[in-house]
Write an enzyme that holds these catalytic residues in place. Sequence first.
Site, PDB file in Angstrom:
ATOM      1  N   HIS A 276      10.756   7.288  16.013  1.00 52.55           N
ATOM      2  CA  HIS A 276       9.391   7.129  15.511  1.00 52.55           C
ATOM      3  C   HIS A 276       8.693   6.083  16.368  1.00 52.55           C
ATOM      4  O   HIS A 276       8.413   4.981  15.953  1.00 52.55           O
ATOM      5  CB  HIS A 276       9.441   6.684  14.051  1.00 52.55           C
ATOM      6  CG  HIS A 276       8.102   6.619  13.391  1.00 52.55           C
ATOM      7  ND1 HIS A 276       7.194   7.645  13.441  1.00 52.55           N
ATOM      8  CD2 HIS A 276       7.520   5.648  12.645  1.00 52.55           C
ATOM      9  CE1 HIS A 276       6.109   7.301  12.757  1.00 52.55           C
ATOM     10  NE2 HIS A 276       6.286   6.094  12.271  1.00 52.55           N
TER      11      HIS A 276
ATOM     12  N   PHE B 190       0.820  -1.215   0.000  1.00 51.38           N
ATOM     13  CA  PHE B 190       0.000   0.000   0.000  1.00 51.38           C
ATOM     14  C   PHE B 190       0.855   1.268   0.000  1.00 51.38           C
ATOM     15  O   PHE B 190       0.615   2.191  -0.764  1.00 51.38           O
ATOM     16  CB  PHE B 190      -0.939   0.017   1.211  1.00 51.38           C
ATOM     17  CG  PHE B 190      -2.081  -0.960   1.112  1.00 51.38           C
ATOM     18  CD1 PHE B 190      -2.898  -0.988  -0.009  1.00 51.38           C
ATOM     19  CD2 PHE B 190      -2.341  -1.854   2.145  1.00 51.38           C
ATOM     20  CE1 PHE B 190      -3.951  -1.887  -0.111  1.00 51.38           C
ATOM     21  CE2 PHE B 190      -3.393  -2.761   2.060  1.00 51.38           C
ATOM     22  CZ  PHE B 190      -4.201  -2.774   0.936  1.00 51.38           C
TER      23      PHE B 190
ATOM     24  N   THR C 281      10.713   1.873   6.104  1.00 50.53           N
ATOM     25  CA  THR C 281      10.442   0.600   6.784  1.00 50.53           C
ATOM     26  C   THR C 281      10.663   0.695   8.298  1.00 50.53           C
ATOM     27  O   THR C 281      11.666   1.244   8.751  1.00 50.53           O
ATOM     28  CB  THR C 281      11.353  -0.494   6.192  1.00 50.53           C
ATOM     29  OG1 THR C 281      11.190  -0.511   4.768  1.00 50.53           O
ATOM     30  CG2 THR C 281      11.027  -1.858   6.766  1.00 50.53           C
TER      31      THR C 281
END
Length: 312
Positions: A180, A15, A124
């Site tokens: 993150h 996606f 990633t």
Amino acid sequence: MGLKRKKISVIGSGFTGATTALMVAQKELGDVVLVDIPDMEDPTKGKALDMAEAAPVQGFDAKITGTSNYADTEGSDLVIITAGIARKPGMSRDDLVNTNANIMKSVTKEIVHYSPNTTIVVLTNPVDAMTYTVFKESGLPKERVIGQSGILDTARFRTFVAEELNLSVKDVTGFVLGGHGDDMVPLIRYSYAGGIPLEKLIPQERLDAIVQRTRTGGGEIVNLLGNGSAYYAPAASLTVMAEAILKDQRRVLPTIAYLEGEYGYQDIYLGVPTILGGEGIEEIIELDLTKEEKAQLDKSADSVKNVLNVLQ
């Protein structure tokens, strides 16, 4: 010697990868090569063909091709890595570490073999550790291996602030630093709505709630989707980075950069304010942090180090 279009390779046709491929093509940043593993070659070609057929309707000139052969990526100006297994509900980012690190290593070997002068942007997860892995494997200079998280985290923060104040998202600026993960550091002092400090516009307890929602923003979407993770906003964030690099815009953007003493950290990739342009990360901006902000950033850096320690 005639001028040629830029070439952008997007690794991973899931996606996020597919959405990124479409967005960079729509902006005519260059021709796009969408790459996945051999088992996924036909679906990848199908997605690329579908996007290419949108070009005459939307009026953009960019070739989009799908492949599983890295030879097709040769001479890429920019490579965006979205490949990897996705986080599932209840799975910690750390569970992903070793599987995705191995994917990063094999992908990076192929990339630099065919495009030794490229710039690599990594999405990633866990992204701080994966960017570090790509950097070490690639042999590229540190400014040309960059991670994406801060733009996305800041976008989430800006979305929630704009909702709270019922204002245009365009008028809300902010900076989210650190890793993150749940220890990211939204810097309220450096965040504004129309040039007015947020602290003057939003009560502290509401600000605290917005910060908390920003920290868990990725998980919120994972839980709502039930299968998979966010991809529209991550793809949009990658596209902003691609544009800044390929057009040499020198944008001030939070990105995941390799630190060698900045903010007091060594040999770590961490989200900090940077100037992003044609050379990749052209400068790291060191903000003055309060003791409390520095302590939060330390905690975030420690979380990233803990993930790095998981790497086999």
